[in-house]
Design a protein around this motif. Structure first.
Motif, PDB file in Angstrom:
ATOM      1  N   MET A 258       0.904  -1.223  -0.123  1.00 17.21           N
ATOM      2  CA  MET A 258       0.009  -0.051   0.144  1.00 17.21           C
ATOM      3  C   MET A 258       0.762   1.260   0.062  1.00 17.21           C
ATOM      4  O   MET A 258       0.593   2.258  -0.513  1.00 17.21           O
ATOM      5  N   GLU A 259       2.041   1.312   0.853  1.00 16.28           N
ATOM      6  CA  GLU A 259       2.672   2.444   0.776  1.00 16.28           C
ATOM      7  C   GLU A 259       3.548   2.876  -0.571  1.00 16.28           C
ATOM      8  O   GLU A 259       4.060   3.988  -0.543  1.00 16.28           O
TER       9      GLU A 259
ATOM     10  N   TYR B  62       3.020   4.667  -8.782  1.00 20.37           N
ATOM     11  CA  TYR B  62       2.451   4.088  -9.704  1.00 20.37           C
ATOM     12  C   TYR B  62       0.873   4.689 -10.228  1.00 20.37           C
ATOM     13  O   TYR B  62       0.366   5.261  -9.534  1.00 20.37           O
ATOM     14  N   GLY B  63       0.683   4.168 -11.518  1.00 20.74           N
ATOM     15  CA  GLY B  63      -0.759   4.168 -12.054  1.00 20.74           C
ATOM     16  C   GLY B  63      -1.361   3.123 -11.338  1.00 20.74           C
ATOM     17  O   GLY B  63      -0.938   2.138 -11.475  1.00 20.74           O
TER      18      GLY B  63
ATOM     19  N   GLU C  69      -3.220   8.345 -11.496  1.00 24.77           N
ATOM     20  CA  GLU C  69      -1.751   8.291 -11.751  1.00 24.77           C
ATOM     21  C   GLU C  69      -1.405   8.665 -10.399  1.00 24.77           C
ATOM     22  O   GLU C  69      -1.394   9.870  -9.576  1.00 24.77           O
ATOM     23  N   LYS C  70      -0.432   7.809  -9.613  1.00 26.19           N
ATOM     24  CA  LYS C  70       0.260   8.343  -8.424  1.00 26.19           C
ATOM     25  C   LYS C  70      -0.569   8.964  -7.323  1.00 26.19           C
ATOM     26  O   LYS C  70      -0.278  10.077  -7.080  1.00 26.19           O
ATOM     27  N   PRO C  71      -1.443   8.418  -6.968  1.00 23.70           N
ATOM     28  CA  PRO C  71      -2.358   8.868  -5.680  1.00 23.70           C
ATOM     29  C   PRO C  71      -1.429   9.022  -4.620  1.00 23.70           C
ATOM     30  O   PRO C  71      -0.935   8.076  -4.064  1.00 23.70           O
ATOM     31  N   GLN C  72      -1.350  10.266  -3.997  1.00 21.18           N
ATOM     32  CA  GLN C  72      -0.726  10.258  -2.892  1.00 21.18           C
ATOM     33  C   GLN C  72      -1.342  10.187  -1.413  1.00 21.18           C
ATOM     34  O   GLN C  72      -0.801  10.077  -0.486  1.00 21.18           O
TER      35      GLN C  72
END
Ligand code: G1P
Length: 289
Positions: free
Chosen positions: A165-166, A171-172, A191-194
């Motif tokens: 998860m971390e 990534y997408g 895309e790359k959810p923060q």
């Protein structure tokens, strides 16, 4: 059933996570044991029966074209009897290459869009230049694995794998109600959810796209990092096209990062009978593992 012949391999990225090496050497030319990453990707495409390869590169990467077109004739003549030279010549003779210059490095979506004039209305594969896959099972892997799914049921296919998860912010990330299955329909991609990733299923460098992607790319504005993201174009396709995720088999490596590069080398070295024993005995003796 539609045959897919074309694969696009984007390699123009700076490779900044591998500086200082990639200030002088193209990331896709980094070796795994004694073979540049790009050759593994070409082998994977050929195994899938895709022999028209479109390399999207930057203008400072002509060395890749020289290598793949065997430009140094004198060298290849001098060593023509060496097994490695024969291997390279035989491999490259099976491929029809196109080399396209991506004038500005505006993101993966832009790199894929560079193939538009050559791809036209065909469906095509995409293999990212720093994501080799090593599969031990003998089954179709990588783009060949997606292609098997596509042949049963044409559509867009995104190769994914569950990641910690971390790590999802790198990534997408895809979502779909059946995301725990091997193949599932997507209902979203980001895309790359923060924060708040919808799942831990990450796109790891393999796509089969239909030519309609170019219409969605035309409407895609710069996203994460100020770049045109293929993820954003795929997101636009979801709901209008059939878009699936397929869990990739094998070890998906990231040779664009330091740890990933070293781990990939270890994995590929362990495949090699001429390297493995010495490597293992060094690790055992020096690291007492
Ligand atoms: C790209 C894609 C991302 C994908 C990743 C896989 O990101 O934009 O969606 O998950 O490749 O390696 P990059 O690593 O180029 O930032």
């Amino acid at each position: 059933m539609k045959k897919i012949n074309k694969v696009l391999i984007p390699i123009a990225g700076y490779g900044s996570r591998m500086f200082p090496e990639t200030l002088g050497v193209v990331k896709a030319m980094l070796p795994l044991v004694d073979k540049p990453v790009i050759l593994y990707l070409i082998e994977e495409a050929l195994l899938a029966g895709m022999n028209e390869i479109i390399i999207v590169m930057s203008k400072s990467q002509e060395s890749v074209k020289d290598y793949l077109t065997l430009k140094d004739e004198a060298l290849f003549t001098k060593f023509k009897d060496k097994a490695e030279v024969k291997y390279l010549k035989e491999l490259l003779a099976k491929v029809k290459f196109d080399f396209i210059i991506q004038t500005e490095q505006k993101g993966l979506g832009d790199a894929i869009n560079c193939g538009k004039e050559i791809i036209k209305d065909e469906d095509f594969g995409v293999i990212l230049g720093d994501n080799p896959i090593l599969a031990h099972s003998g089954e179709a892997f990588g783009i060949g694995q997606l292609y098997n799914e596509y042949q049963k049921n044409p559509g867009y296919y995104i190769g994914v794998k569950e990641v910690p998860m971390e790590d999802t912010k790198k990534y997408g990330i895809v979502s779909g109600k059946d995301y725990h299955l091997t193949s599932f329909e997507l209902d979203g991609m980001v895309e790359k959810p923060q924060n708040n990733p919808p799942t831990n299923c990450a796109a790891l460098g393999r796509y089969i796209l239909q030519s309609s992607i170019f219409d969605y790319l035309a409407k895609t504005e710069a996203g994460v990092g100020g770049e045109i993201q293929i993820t954003d174009a795929i997101k636009k396709a979801i709901g209008k096209e059939k878009v699936y995720g397929t869990k990739l088999i094998g070890n998906c490596h990231d040779t664009g990062s330091r740890n990933g590069f070293v781990i990939a080398n270890l994995d590929y070295a362990m495949e090699r009978n001429d390297v493995k024993d010495q490597l293992l005995s060094f690790i055992e003796n020096d690291y007492k593992l």
